[in-house]
Design a protein around this motif. Structure first.
Motif, PDB file in Angstrom:
ATOM      1  N   PHE A   1       0.929  -1.420  -0.139  1.00 41.70           N
ATOM      2  CA  PHE A   1       0.131   0.067  -0.064  1.00 41.70           C
ATOM      3  C   PHE A   1       0.773   1.557  -0.075  1.00 41.70           C
ATOM      4  O   PHE A   1       0.647   2.273  -0.492  1.00 41.70           O
ATOM      5  N   ASP A   2       1.990   1.190   0.801  1.00 45.30           N
ATOM      6  CA  ASP A   2       2.945   2.544   0.937  1.00 45.30           C
ATOM      7  C   ASP A   2       3.481   2.644  -0.618  1.00 45.30           C
ATOM      8  O   ASP A   2       3.524   3.695  -0.748  1.00 45.30           O
ATOM      9  N   ARG A   3       3.999   1.680  -1.150  1.00 43.41           N
ATOM     10  CA  ARG A   3       4.782   1.775  -2.243  1.00 43.41           C
ATOM     11  C   ARG A   3       4.047   1.755  -3.461  1.00 43.41           C
ATOM     12  O   ARG A   3       4.397   2.426  -4.656  1.00 43.41           O
ATOM     13  N   SER A   4       2.811   1.721  -3.241  1.00 44.02           N
ATOM     14  CA  SER A   4       2.062   1.888  -4.420  1.00 44.02           C
ATOM     15  C   SER A   4       0.827   2.866  -4.413  1.00 44.02           C
ATOM     16  O   SER A   4       0.875   3.925  -4.857  1.00 44.02           O
ATOM     17  N   VAL A   5      -0.279   2.142  -3.813  1.00 48.66           N
ATOM     18  CA  VAL A   5      -1.642   3.391  -3.490  1.00 48.66           C
ATOM     19  C   VAL A   5      -0.917   4.532  -2.928  1.00 48.66           C
ATOM     20  O   VAL A   5      -1.487   5.985  -3.362  1.00 48.66           O
TER      21      VAL A   5
ATOM     22  N   ASP B   1      -0.096   7.280   6.822  1.00 49.65           N
ATOM     23  CA  ASP B   1       1.361   7.407   6.800  1.00 49.65           C
ATOM     24  C   ASP B   1       2.168   6.949   8.398  1.00 49.65           C
ATOM     25  O   ASP B   1       3.048   6.562   8.433  1.00 49.65           O
ATOM     26  N   GLU B   2       1.139   6.992   9.217  1.00 52.23           N
ATOM     27  CA  GLU B   2       1.603   7.028  10.615  1.00 52.23           C
ATOM     28  C   GLU B   2       1.206   5.389  10.978  1.00 52.23           C
ATOM     29  O   GLU B   2       1.682   5.224  12.197  1.00 52.23           O
ATOM     30  N   TYR B   3       0.867   4.373  10.236  1.00 53.22           N
ATOM     31  CA  TYR B   3       0.799   3.263  10.533  1.00 53.22           C
ATOM     32  C   TYR B   3       1.988   2.445  10.922  1.00 53.22           C
ATOM     33  O   TYR B   3       3.117   2.567  10.413  1.00 53.22           O
ATOM     34  N   PRO B   4       2.035   1.811  12.381  1.00 48.29           N
ATOM     35  CA  PRO B   4       3.261   1.783  12.885  1.00 48.29           C
ATOM     36  C   PRO B   4       3.957   0.497  12.331  1.00 48.29           C
ATOM     37  O   PRO B   4       3.097  -0.566  12.178  1.00 48.29           O
ATOM     38  N   LYS B   5       5.039   0.374  11.805  1.00 49.40           N
ATOM     39  CA  LYS B   5       5.904  -0.851  11.424  1.00 49.40           C
ATOM     40  C   LYS B   5       5.667  -1.833  12.145  1.00 49.40           C
ATOM     41  O   LYS B   5       5.349  -3.123  12.002  1.00 49.40           O
ATOM     42  N   ASN B   6       5.701  -1.708  13.572  1.00 50.91           N
ATOM     43  CA  ASN B   6       5.670  -2.896  14.342  1.00 50.91           C
ATOM     44  C   ASN B   6       4.271  -3.640  14.370  1.00 50.91           C
ATOM     45  O   ASN B   6       4.077  -4.614  15.009  1.00 50.91           O
ATOM     46  N   LEU B   7       3.397  -2.826  13.889  1.00 49.57           N
ATOM     47  CA  LEU B   7       1.708  -3.608  13.662  1.00 49.57           C
ATOM     48  C   LEU B   7       1.845  -4.274  12.315  1.00 49.57           C
ATOM     49  O   LEU B   7       0.665  -4.658  12.053  1.00 49.57           O
ATOM     50  N   ASN B   8       2.747  -4.272  11.409  1.00 47.95           N
ATOM     51  CA  ASN B   8       2.875  -4.914  10.177  1.00 47.95           C
ATOM     52  C   ASN B   8       1.974  -6.244  10.009  1.00 47.95           C
ATOM     53  O   ASN B   8       1.308  -6.400   9.154  1.00 47.95           O
TER      54      ASN B   8
ATOM     55  N   LYS C   1       2.750   1.589  23.097  1.00 49.86           N
ATOM     56  CA  LYS C   1       1.855   3.005  22.850  1.00 49.86           C
ATOM     57  C   LYS C   1       1.373   3.199  21.506  1.00 49.86           C
ATOM     58  O   LYS C   1       0.406   3.598  21.325  1.00 49.86           O
ATOM     59  N   TYR C   2       2.177   2.422  20.439  1.00 48.79           N
ATOM     60  CA  TYR C   2       1.598   2.521  19.157  1.00 48.79           C
ATOM     61  C   TYR C   2       0.425   2.165  18.660  1.00 48.79           C
ATOM     62  O   TYR C   2      -0.379   2.109  17.798  1.00 48.79           O
ATOM     63  N   LEU C   3      -0.259   1.373  19.884  1.00 46.64           N
ATOM     64  CA  LEU C   3      -1.729   0.784  19.924  1.00 46.64           C
ATOM     65  C   LEU C   3      -2.578   1.812  19.506  1.00 46.64           C
ATOM     66  O   LEU C   3      -3.715   1.807  19.242  1.00 46.64           O
ATOM     67  N   LEU C   4      -2.023   3.072  20.020  1.00 52.28           N
ATOM     68  CA  LEU C   4      -2.923   4.260  20.374  1.00 52.28           C
ATOM     69  C   LEU C   4      -3.705   4.305  18.697  1.00 52.28           C
ATOM     70  O   LEU C   4      -4.546   5.160  18.345  1.00 52.28           O
ATOM     71  N   PHE C   5      -2.716   4.142  17.759  1.00 55.39           N
ATOM     72  CA  PHE C   5      -2.991   4.500  16.380  1.00 55.39           C
ATOM     73  C   PHE C   5      -4.470   4.000  15.978  1.00 55.39           C
ATOM     74  O   PHE C   5      -5.319   4.640  15.163  1.00 55.39           O
ATOM     75  N   PHE C   6      -4.682   2.707  16.344  1.00 55.40           N
ATOM     76  CA  PHE C   6      -6.282   2.271  15.976  1.00 55.40           C
ATOM     77  C   PHE C   6      -7.289   3.048  16.729  1.00 55.40           C
ATOM     78  O   PHE C   6      -8.387   3.084  16.093  1.00 55.40           O
ATOM     79  N   ILE C   7      -6.977   3.631  17.702  1.00 58.92           N
ATOM     80  CA  ILE C   7      -8.007   4.482  18.480  1.00 58.92           C
ATOM     81  C   ILE C   7      -8.067   5.763  17.651  1.00 58.92           C
ATOM     82  O   ILE C   7      -9.324   6.185  17.467  1.00 58.92           O
ATOM     83  N   LYS C   8      -6.982   6.439  17.453  1.00 60.55           N
ATOM     84  CA  LYS C   8      -7.100   7.509  16.510  1.00 60.55           C
ATOM     85  C   LYS C   8      -7.863   7.361  15.184  1.00 60.55           C
ATOM     86  O   LYS C   8      -8.536   8.290  14.813  1.00 60.55           O
TER      87      LYS C   8
ATOM     88  N   PRO D   1       8.977   1.884  22.426  1.00 59.21           N
ATOM     89  CA  PRO D   1       9.470   2.969  21.304  1.00 59.21           C
ATOM     90  C   PRO D   1       8.869   4.236  21.433  1.00 59.21           C
ATOM     91  O   PRO D   1       7.571   4.298  21.914  1.00 59.21           O
ATOM     92  N   SER D   2       9.409   5.193  21.127  1.00 57.50           N
ATOM     93  CA  SER D   2       8.739   6.380  21.078  1.00 57.50           C
ATOM     94  C   SER D   2       8.156   6.699  19.776  1.00 57.50           C
ATOM     95  O   SER D   2       8.026   5.882  19.156  1.00 57.50           O
TER      96      SER D   2
END
Length: 472
Positions: free
Chosen positions: A235-239, A291-298, A352-359, A470-471
């Protein structure tokens, strides 16, 4: 003079992408693309058997000498899930032609030459040599449908098996049990390229991504062919890359009009077809936050896409992750786990990056300007955690204390019991002799239960200093 083909949806787009790919592999780029129309010089129609033979043998490995019949059947196998029983791959066609050939096929070059001869023969004799009818071709409306014996050629199960393998899947294609989608010679050959537009996944399914622009569709599927799945990297490299490089209005339009198709073959001539697109509100959230999707959640990206495209709430996803984390020992005794629970069981703390799903969910729900509140609730959970550790006799007691509080809070969240959640939070604050933040109580009353509760729980079960959190 050019022979034109028109892209009107994902089916014709898959054929268009496959044709471009096959002609490029053949070293022939005299085709033209204008918007959603692709044209090839008329003289190249007779080159199609060689173009097909080239792409069919591109990655083919001949590990042993084979009879002519067996070699042809293996080389043509990529067609079987897409054009089952088509005259090109029909066993009787192959057998009849192979009977006239002697010897064994010993090399890839021999196979390629043999395939060119076979495809030239069968396509010329059964399609190109046929007479035309008076019916206009449904797909191009420029040429006449051809005759198969006395019958007018139509779009049927042999042309694209997954879509027309049973009447139940395409009732709208038929009138009184008969297809009226008349088909010209050139468009029938065009559809033979559709199998090269799709990408085979490790799961044995076939996937394709479509936007209403043929060259963008070609670019997106080229990347998909590398990734083999609808992944975050793809998705990052195409769409996402395309979206970044075009003006906002077109970017919003593209995201709202992208279409994903997955074919799951079963049985001899049937496929389950899964299609999904991006609703406008999802496109808006993706434009803002993807763009902010955490790599740790791949590892959860496929599940994340499945949730947002099907309209499932991401708080359900978080509930599974937190359940996996808090009840990891129980889950590990069971069998195969759903990805969110499996992810939760593997965590030493809730990152902390699980907050992405909330946002992301809050933007989906059209609630803006809540990021500060989410971060604040997370910080309150983390601060309470630190106070519990500071007041406990030892680390083990602190962990058990937090675990007990978390069990009760998660149960209240699951039941959507705000009173129980508030009471347990109040009790937890009183035990460490800390004042309950006024903003916390107000937020709980303002319809912000999910975002406050989940952010607080993630903070409460977050990492201590030195745990490798991770920060952002």
């Amino acid at each position: 003079m050019a022979v034109n083909f028109y892209i009107t949806g994902w089916l014709t787009a898959s054929a268009g992408v496959g044709l471009i790919k096959a002609f490029k592999e053949y070293g022939e780029e005299s085709f033209t693309v204008e918007g959603n129309k692709i044209g090839i010089p008329e003289e190249l129609i007779e080159e199609i058997p060689r173009v097909l033979a080239n792409i069919l043998t591109e990655n083919y490995e001949l590990k042993e000498s084979l009879s002519v019949k067996d070699a042809l059947q293996k080389a043509l196998s990529p067609f079987r899930n897409f054009h089952n029983n088509h005259v090109v791959i029909n066993n009787s066609s192959i057998k009849k032609w192979a009977e006239e050939k002697e010897g064994k096929v010993k090399s890839k070059d021999e196979l390629k030459k043999l395939l060119e001869e076979y495809l030239t023969h069968v396509i010329f004799e059964n399609i190109l040599k046929s007479k035309e009818s008076e019916k206009a071709c449904f797909f191009c409306n420029e040429r006449k449908a051809y005759l198969k014996g006395r019958e007018v050629s139509v779009f049927d199960a042999t042309v694209f098996t997954p879509l027309s393998g049973s009447l139940e899947t395409v009732n709208n294609f038929f009138y009184n049990g008969r297809s009226n989608l008349y088909l010209c010679k050139e468009c029938e050959l065009f559809f033979l390229f559709s199998s090269f537009g799709f990408t085979r996944t490790p799961r044995g399914t076939y996937i394709f991504a479509y936007v209403p622009d043929l060259m963008e569709t070609y670019s997106i599927n080229n990347m998909l062919h590398i990734e083999k799945e609808f992944s975050k990297e793809w998705f990052d490299r195409s769409v996402a890359e395309i979206v970044k490089n075009i003006e906002k209005e077109k970017a919003d339009w593209l995201l709202s009009n992208i279409y994903f198709v997955e074919l799951e073959p079963f049985g001899r001539d049937k496929s389950k077809i899964y299609t999904f697109s991006i609703p406008p509100r999802v496109a808006r959230a993706m434009k803002r936050y993807l763009d902010e999707y955490p790599k740790n959640l791949n590892s959860l990206f496929g599940t994340f896409l499945e949730y947002i495209y099907s309209g499932r709430n991401l708080y359900e996803l978080l509930l599974l992750i937190l359940s996996g984390y808090l009840f990891s020992e129980s889950y590990k005794k069971g069998g195969k786990l759903p990805p969110p629970i499996k992810f939760g069981t593997a965590q030493k703390f809730l990152p902390k990056y699980l907050l992405f799903f909330i946002k992301f969910q809050e933007v989906l729900d059209m609630r803006d300007n809540v990021e500060k509140q989410i971060n604040w609730a997370y910080a309150e959970g983390l601060n309470l955690r630190k106070e519990i550790f500071r007041n406990a006799e030892n680390e083990e007691r602190a962990k058990k204390k937090i675990q007990g509080i978390s069990y009760r809070l998660l149960d209240a969240v699951r039941r959507r019991d705000t009173d129980s959640f508030e009471q347990n939070v109040i009790r937890a604050y009183l035990e460490v002799e800390r004042e309950i933040p006024y903003l916390f109580v107000e937020a709980m009353k303002s319809g912000a239960f999910n975002r406050i509760a989940y952010a607080f729980l993630i903070g409460l079960n977050g990492g201590n200093k030195g745990d490798g959190e991770p920060s952002e």
